[in-house]
Design a protein around this motif. Structure first.
Motif, PDB file in Angstrom:
ATOM      1  N   ARG A 195       0.708  -1.247  -0.053  1.00 23.14           N
ATOM      2  CA  ARG A 195      -0.012   0.023   0.103  1.00 23.14           C
ATOM      3  C   ARG A 195       0.823   1.300   0.095  1.00 23.14           C
ATOM      4  N   ARG A 196       2.124   1.351   0.076  1.00 21.70           N
ATOM      5  CA  ARG A 196       2.991   2.277   0.106  1.00 21.70           C
ATOM      6  C   ARG A 196       4.115   1.879  -1.056  1.00 21.70           C
ATOM      7  N   ASP A 232       8.090   9.925  -1.247  1.00 19.00           N
ATOM      8  CA  ASP A 232       8.152   8.701  -2.275  1.00 19.00           C
ATOM      9  C   ASP A 232       8.635   8.682  -3.561  1.00 19.00           C
ATOM     10  N   ASP A 233       9.110   9.859  -4.012  1.00 16.92           N
ATOM     11  CA  ASP A 233       9.509  10.040  -5.251  1.00 16.92           C
ATOM     12  C   ASP A 233      11.076  10.288  -5.203  1.00 16.92           C
ATOM     13  N   LEU A 248      18.029   3.212   0.704  1.00 20.75           N
ATOM     14  CA  LEU A 248      18.465   3.372   2.248  1.00 20.75           C
ATOM     15  C   LEU A 248      17.774   4.215   2.759  1.00 20.75           C
ATOM     16  N   ALA A 249      17.870   5.732   2.315  1.00 24.22           N
ATOM     17  CA  ALA A 249      17.204   7.046   2.603  1.00 24.22           C
ATOM     18  C   ALA A 249      15.534   6.599   2.890  1.00 24.22           C
ATOM     19  N   LEU A 250      15.112   5.922   1.855  1.00 22.09           N
ATOM     20  CA  LEU A 250      13.687   5.708   2.064  1.00 22.09           C
ATOM     21  C   LEU A 250      13.194   4.744   3.161  1.00 22.09           C
ATOM     22  N   LEU A 251      14.290   3.862   3.277  1.00 15.39           N
ATOM     23  CA  LEU A 251      13.905   2.643   4.302  1.00 15.39           C
ATOM     24  C   LEU A 251      14.167   3.406   5.858  1.00 15.39           C
ATOM     25  N   ASP A 252      15.302   4.329   5.891  1.00 12.15           N
ATOM     26  CA  ASP A 252      15.196   4.728   7.412  1.00 12.15           C
ATOM     27  C   ASP A 252      14.569   5.737   7.638  1.00 12.15           C
ATOM     28  N   SER A 255       7.962   5.308   8.627  1.00 19.06           N
ATOM     29  CA  SER A 255       6.987   4.399   8.056  1.00 19.06           C
ATOM     30  C   SER A 255       7.272   4.442   6.399  1.00 19.06           C
ATOM     31  N   PRO A 256       8.475   3.406   6.401  1.00 20.44           N
ATOM     32  CA  PRO A 256       8.963   3.502   4.901  1.00 20.44           C
ATOM     33  C   PRO A 256       8.045   2.715   3.905  1.00 20.44           C
TER      34      PRO A 256
END
Lengths: 343, 343
Positions: A195-196, A232-233, A248-252, A255-256
């Motif tokens: 959903r993300r 998210d872009d 890595l930045a998105l996951l860190d 709410s990734p």
């Protein structure tokens, strides 16, 4: 044994050179028994009229010019190599050859084109790597040179957004609908329960890159009812290392996302590496279905390269014959090669 | 404006067609003021003698034939594409073009070669993909067709092992010393402290595959004083999935190796995946330094493709001129692109 020539065939058959030429090109002008004698010598000696002589008659090289892009594209460059294979096979099926040349940039490309045209080595050109503010198409059109491109003529940045067909109304092209590909990829991971869904693409300004981003954004808007979050872009240069850093930045972040759609397989490889490092259950989709995607079990958007080559060839050969191609601008739908990690 | 022709130039300059031809090809036969007048018209109209007409005079196509291998090679196939880029650039620097054709197999390749020769579209051929019992070289040599190959003519299986130069004494070729590459790779991981170095390669019988295995075995013999264990010599089809399976088997056996040298980047990718699955600290070296090696930070043996292309071209153009190449058989040394996982 010396290679047979028009002269040797004429001598062996005891006729004039003109008679040999007539026997091959206008057999009804030659008496049947003379014809039989000439063709017997042709058959026995393996004589073939030279292409150069034929070309002087037809003014056709039966050859298409193709610029090999510089080798700087890494994994992504293999797509154009695969297209070249498809084009060479399709051209050969209709008796045409592909003549390669290289150029450091677009300006040098037009110089090479002039050389090839001047020496009549090719009948027309297949362009690749179309981009915003691409001057090549207008240059070729202004000189009446038959050409088509694999890739749309993208409008300049800031120009009014037009449907592709109108934007390239004066020229011929075949392209693959990249936005449809990333939209399909986004809907695919949505169907898997994510959903993300983030997008990892290139900086704004490249025609194909912006197009691929738009497909993702369209799917997110349609599926969630709102525009995707700028968080998210991710926008980075192409390559596995930038893709890894972006993910890595998105996951860190808080709410990734649980899935990412990428503008290339290189970015997707980096995204995979980031997920392994963070032990995150991240679904990744690449773009272009390069050989590495199959090797590592990466789901990826696949361009229909055989269909694209056939279309480019149909367009160009019509133009060489002075005709309007049946479909002067053709946008092909990509598919999704669905795989599981590990192959 | 109509394209200028020999006739239009002659008319505009007020001279005969022969005089125009002489002005361009034998200017010392033309009076200086006439020469100036003709060249002025040539300059002003942009006239160029057609390649077809030149070719009839010189009997040279200024073009080299190159068979694009079928697209079945996955990651490994990108090496030949990279070689083609290098060859096209090197050929263009000396005024030659590369004409592509495709063929399903060696037999069809010789048919295509006959077509191209018959129509005089090319002056000679560059072969790739040489293999044991390769009939193409003898076929071309028997017809006096100028040709050279990127790759050695490997002797038939069971034939007495000969040094490469003697084995291909009758033909021209350029190749990269694969055995030297895997020997360097093995010594590299040895220097990193590894004392059990396995090899993951292809089944016995392929020329280049056996050669790459021999380099590893030679290094192990030299470094340890004894022949490598057959347990450390995995033989599988090319590909990431077979490479993964082979390395899982190696890692699951008692006292597993701590490093593997692979015959290809595809196998190395699979080896990497196996190490991640078993959480094993395994150093992996690939072969061919394909784009994926750089993307994932894989150390890999790199072929000197620019040097190989220059050598192939030097050999072929000498043969086309009816001369013996300065170095008719050339074995180039590869290098090792050393990287760290993750890029």
């Amino acid at each position: 044994m010396a290679r047979p020539t028009l002269v040797s065939v004429a001598r062996d058959a005891g006729v004039s050179r003109q008679t040999v030429s007539n026997a091959l090109n206008a057999p009804d002008r030659v008496a049947p028994e003379t014809l039989a004698r000439v063709l017997d010598v042709v058959e026995r000696t393996g004589y073939r009229p030279s292409r150069a002589a034929q070309q002087l008659r037809t003014q056709r090289a039966q050859s298409l010019g193709f610029r090999l892009q510089p080798r700087t594209d890494g994994i992504g460059g293999t797509v154009l190599d695969a297209f070249l294979h498809a084009l060479t096979e399709a051209a050969q099926d209709v008796g045409h050859r592909v003549v390669l040349f290289t150029a450091a940039d677009d300006a040098q490309e037009t110089t090479r084109v002039e050389d090839l045209l001047g020496s009549r080595a090719v009948d027309g050109f297949v362009l690749t790597g179309t981009h915003r503010d691409d001057a090549r198409t207008a240059w070729l059109a202004g000189r009446g040179v038959p050409h088509t491109s694999f890739g749309r003529p993208w409008p300049a940045v800031g120009a009014p957004a037009e449907p592709p067909a109108a934007a390239g109304a004066e020229g011929c092209w075949t392209d693959v609908d990249g936005a449809a590909g990333t939209e399909t990829a986004t809907r695919h991971v949505w169907a898997l329960g994510h959903r993300r869904v983030a997008f990892v693409g290139w900086p704004a300004g490249s025609g194909s890159g912006d197009d691929r981003r738009e497909g993702w954004a369209r799917a997110v808007r349609d599926l969630t009812g709102r525009a995707p979050s700028p968080r998210d872009d991710a926008r980075v240069e192409d390559g596995a290392a930038p893709g890894r850093a972006a993910v890595l930045a998105l996951l860190d972040a808080p709410s990734p996302p649980t899935a990412v759609v990428c503008a290339s397989d290189s970015l997707a490889l980096g995204a995979r590496a980031a997920a392994v490092e963070r032990r995150a259950a991240l679904d990744v989709v690449g773009f272009d279905d390069t050989p590495v995607a199959e090797a590592v079990g990466l789901t990826s958007v696949r361009q229909p390269l055989d269909a694209a080559a056939a279309s480019v060839l149909e367009q160009l050969l019509a133009l060489v014959d002075g005709e309007q191609p049946p479909v002067p601008r053709r946008l092909l739908a990509p598919s999704l090669a669905v795989r599981r990690p590990g192959g």
